[in-house]
Every structure is written in C-alpha cells, then in structure tokens.
Design an enzyme around this catalytic site. Structure first.
Site, short mmCIF file in Angstrom:
data_model
loop_
_atom_site.label_atom_id
_atom_site.label_comp_id
_atom_site.label_asym_id
_atom_site.label_seq_id
_atom_site.Cartn_x
_atom_site.Cartn_y
_atom_site.Cartn_z
N ALA A 63 0.90 -1.06 -0.07
CA ALA A 63 -0.06 -0.08 0.13
C ALA A 63 0.98 1.12 -0.12
O ALA A 63 2.02 1.20 0.49
CB ALA A 63 -0.98 -0.07 1.24
N GLY A 108 0.61 -4.89 1.00
CA GLY A 108 -0.51 -4.91 0.34
C GLY A 108 -0.18 -5.95 -1.08
O GLY A 108 -1.20 -6.34 -1.55
N1 CAA Z 1 4.52 3.08 -1.07
C1 CAA Z 1 4.83 4.18 -1.80
N2 CAA Z 1 5.91 4.40 -2.36
C2 CAA Z 1 6.64 3.16 -2.62
C3 CAA Z 1 6.46 2.13 -2.14
C4 CAA Z 1 5.41 1.91 -1.06
N3 CAA Z 1 4.87 0.94 -0.71
N4 CAA Z 1 7.37 1.17 -2.26
C5 CAA Z 1 8.27 1.81 -3.13
N5 CAA Z 1 7.85 2.89 -3.40
C6 CAA Z 1 8.56 3.96 -4.18
C7 CAA Z 1 9.72 4.66 -3.29
O1 CAA Z 1 9.45 5.41 -2.44
C8 CAA Z 1 10.36 4.96 -4.62
O2 CAA Z 1 9.94 6.38 -4.97
P1 CAA Z 1 10.94 7.40 -5.33
O3 CAA Z 1 11.72 7.04 -6.68
O4 CAA Z 1 10.11 8.76 -5.75
O5 CAA Z 1 11.78 7.88 -4.09
C9 CAA Z 1 10.41 4.01 -5.85
O6 CAA Z 1 9.10 3.32 -5.35
C10 CAA Z 1 11.26 3.04 -5.77
O7 CAA Z 1 11.59 2.49 -4.54
P2 CAA Z 1 13.13 2.40 -3.85
O8 CAA Z 1 13.90 3.28 -4.29
O9 CAA Z 1 12.72 2.20 -2.42
O10 CAA Z 1 13.60 0.96 -4.49
P3 CAA Z 1 14.46 -0.22 -4.07
O11 CAA Z 1 14.81 -1.08 -5.11
O12 CAA Z 1 15.63 0.67 -3.05
O13 CAA Z 1 13.77 -0.80 -2.92
C11 CAA Z 1 11.85 -2.07 -1.96
C12 CAA Z 1 12.36 -1.68 -3.49
C13 CAA Z 1 12.60 -2.86 -1.09
C14 CAA Z 1 10.40 -2.71 -2.35
C15 CAA Z 1 11.26 -0.78 -1.19
O14 CAA Z 1 10.96 0.11 -2.12
C16 CAA Z 1 10.40 -1.01 0.05
O15 CAA Z 1 10.97 -1.41 1.04
N6 CAA Z 1 9.26 -0.38 -0.33
C17 CAA Z 1 8.23 -0.67 0.88
C18 CAA Z 1 7.69 -1.85 1.06
C19 CAA Z 1 6.90 -2.04 2.08
O16 CAA Z 1 6.93 -1.47 3.35
N7 CAA Z 1 5.32 -2.48 1.98
C20 CAA Z 1 4.37 -2.29 2.86
C21 CAA Z 1 3.54 -1.25 2.81
S1 CAA Z 1 2.45 -1.00 4.17
C22 CAA Z 1 1.21 -1.79 3.58
O17 CAA Z 1 1.12 -2.51 2.57
C23 CAA Z 1 -0.17 -1.97 4.53
C24 CAA Z 1 -1.18 -2.66 4.17
O18 CAA Z 1 -1.11 -4.19 4.57
C25 CAA Z 1 -2.42 -2.41 3.60
#
Ligand code: CAA
Length: 261
Positions: A63, A108
């Site tokens: 999400a 998500g």
């Molecule tokens: N929400 C918003 N933006 C996100 C995102 C997310 N879940 N995941 C990635 N992005 C965005 C990053 O902010 C980044 O944006 P910018 O280029 O504008 O900075 C872009 O996508 C690329 O991401 P990274 O630079 O972080 O890419 P990476 O290869 O270094 O890392 C990753 C990849 C490990 C997936 C990392 O992006 C990450 O950890 N993302 C979050 C994963 C996460 O925690 N997901 C759970 C969310 S909570 C949820 O889902 C609640 C629920 O149950 C409903």
C-alpha cells in the site's frame, strides 16, 4: 485508467497494476481503478484472469506509504476497508484469477497475490508482510489470508518478524505454486489460464465457489454446498456435451469448445 491496464486475449484477460515509478504501490486511485476494471470484465467471454505488475522489478510493493503516513484512526480504518473490499471482490470473482508475481510482493502486494486463486512467481520475487516495521498491522487481509494459506505458525513468524522471503522459500511453504525464470513467467501464466479456460466454464466457476464457500464453514455444511453446485451442473448444456463426447465411441470426433451454457 492511469494505473491499471486491461488486455484481453480470447478467453483470458490480463490486469496489470501499472504504477512502475512507485513499484506499483497501491494508492486509493489504484484501488478504485482495480475495482472498476473488475466490474468491466466481460464474463460472457472471459474465463480466467491473470494479475501482474508493470515492469521487471515489482508485482506490488505494498500500500502507498506516502498516502498512509498522515491518516487518522478513522481514515486508516476506511483505507483498510477500501482495500479489503476490492480484494474480496477479486477473491470472490466468479472466474479464477492467477497472480503472476514478477518481483516484490510486499505488504498490500503480498495481500493482493493472496486474494487470487493461484500464485505463480518469477525467480526474483520477494514476499513479505513488513507492516510492523512501519508501525501498523497488515491491513488488506494479510493477518487472515496468510494464516489460512501457510498455517498460523508460519504466518505469525512472517508477520511478527517482518522478514521478507524469496521465491524458493515462498514455494517451500506453499505460498506460491510454482517458480519460473522471469522471462517465462507470463507465458506460463497464459498457458495455465488457457488450460483453465478450455474447461467447462460453469463447472470451473462452481468449483471456485465450492472451495471458497466450503472453507468458511464446517464439513457438514461444506459438502451440502458442494452437492448444490454439483447438481447445478446437470442443468448445463456443457455437462450434456462433455459427457456425451466422452461416451461417443467415434474416434474421429473433435471436441468443440464449451459454450458457457
Ligand atoms: N509506497 C509508496 N511508495 C513506494 C512503496 C510503497 N509501498 N514502495 C516503493 N515505493 C517508491 C519509493 O518511495 C521510490 O520512490 P522515489 O523514486 O520517488 O523515491 C520508488 O518506489 C522506488 O523504490 P526504492 O527506491 O525504495 O527501490 P529499492 O529497489 O531501493 O527498494 C523495496 C525496493 C525494497 C521494495 C522498497 O521500495 C520498499 O521497501 N518499499 C516498501 C515496502 C513496504 O514496506 N510495503 C508495505 C507497505 S505497508 C502496507 O502494504 C499496509 C497494508 O497491508 C495495507
């Protein structure tokens, strides 16, 4: 639609979450578009769906953390409901849905894949429920569906530790049915979907309903659900054709496609 693509290929439809810049993270607009895309699927012709993410890196990275970061308690609950409503629509969608997980399936994203009937993934796929590391619980069904799919013990470990797992481990614990090289994933998904689509559509739908609804009740009630859906098949032209074809001893005959009637 800005963030969700739909492509039809005969009886198989492919939905792609298309927000590559944010690794296909689910904001409210993506959820609304996914909902509208499902509503628009032509169930007369489409018999199986594939769900995937745009690009080579991510299925869905969760999400949208930016959108969630300022939510109040009431807004958080409403956002959870928004996701849950769409995911439940997918889970109970009349036809089977195959998740083709082409990279990150976190939070998500993992929850979205778990709302599909079948999960297959690429070798680079990563699954996890990282929410407690962000100060929240899984909010789109993760606490419920992960435990049902891999057992409570493994689900609790994944959710409490927030540790991501790779494709081979996801396969070992039964979270995915198969792992393929990334460049073969979509062809394999199409092949599986095509195999499903050539079977009697009403029978396939009834199987989905029987499995889903039966899992929610005790066995005495579950077998009654099965009996009704089994019985219902005998009103269909496809049952009459399918059985007559089997019983016909003419070796020259060619099987016609099922009519969905
Ligand atoms: N929400 C918003 N933006 C996100 C995102 C997310 N879940 N995941 C990635 N992005 C965005 C990053 O902010 C980044 O944006 P910018 O280029 O504008 O900075 C872009 O996508 C690329 O991401 P990274 O630079 O972080 O890419 P990476 O290869 O270094 O890392 C990753 C990849 C490990 C997936 C990392 O992006 C990450 O950890 N993302 C979050 C994963 C996460 O925690 N997901 C759970 C969310 S909570 C949820 O889902 C609640 C629920 O149950 C409903």
């Amino acid at each position: 639609m800005e963030f969700v693509l739909y492509e039809g290929n005969g009886a198989v439809g492919t939905i792609t979450i298309n927000r590559e810049k944010a690794l296909n993270a689910l904001n409210s607009q993506v959820l609304d578009e996914l909902d509208a895309t499902l509503d628009a699927v032509d169930l007369e012709t489409v018999r199986c769906l594939i769900l995937t993410g745009a690009g080579a890196k991510s299925f869905v990275a969760g999400a949208d953390i930016g959108e969630m970061s300022t939510l109040t308690k009431a807004e958080g609950e409403a956002f959870g409901k928004k996701g849950n409503d769409v995911f439940r629509k997918l889970e109970t969608f009349p036809i089977p849905v195959i998740a083709a997980v082409n990279g990150f399936a976190l939070g998500g994203g993992c929850e979205l894949a778990m709302s599909c009937d079948i999960r297959i993934c690429a070798e680079n796929a990563v699954f996890g429920q990282p929410e407690v590391g962000l100060g929240i619980t899984p909010g789109f069904g993760g606490t419920q569906r992960l435990a049902r799919l891999v057992g409570a013990g493994m689900a609790k470990q994944m959710i409490y530790t927030a540790r991501n797992i790779k494709a081979d481990e996801a396969y070992r614990i039964g979270l995915v049915n198969a792992v393929y090289p990334a460049d073969e994933l979509m062809a394999q998904a199409q092949k599986m979907a095509g195999g499903i689509a050539k079977n009697a559509p009403i029978a396939v739908r009834n199987c989905k309903k029987a499995i889903n609804e039966g899992l929610d009740v005790d066995m005495d009630k579950a077998i009654v659900i099965e009996e009704k859906l089994f019985g219902g098949c005998f009103e269909t032209e496809d049952q009459k054709y399918g059985m007559a074809f089997f019983l016909d001893k003419n070796k020259e005959k060619v099987k016609e496609p099922f009519q969905n009637r």
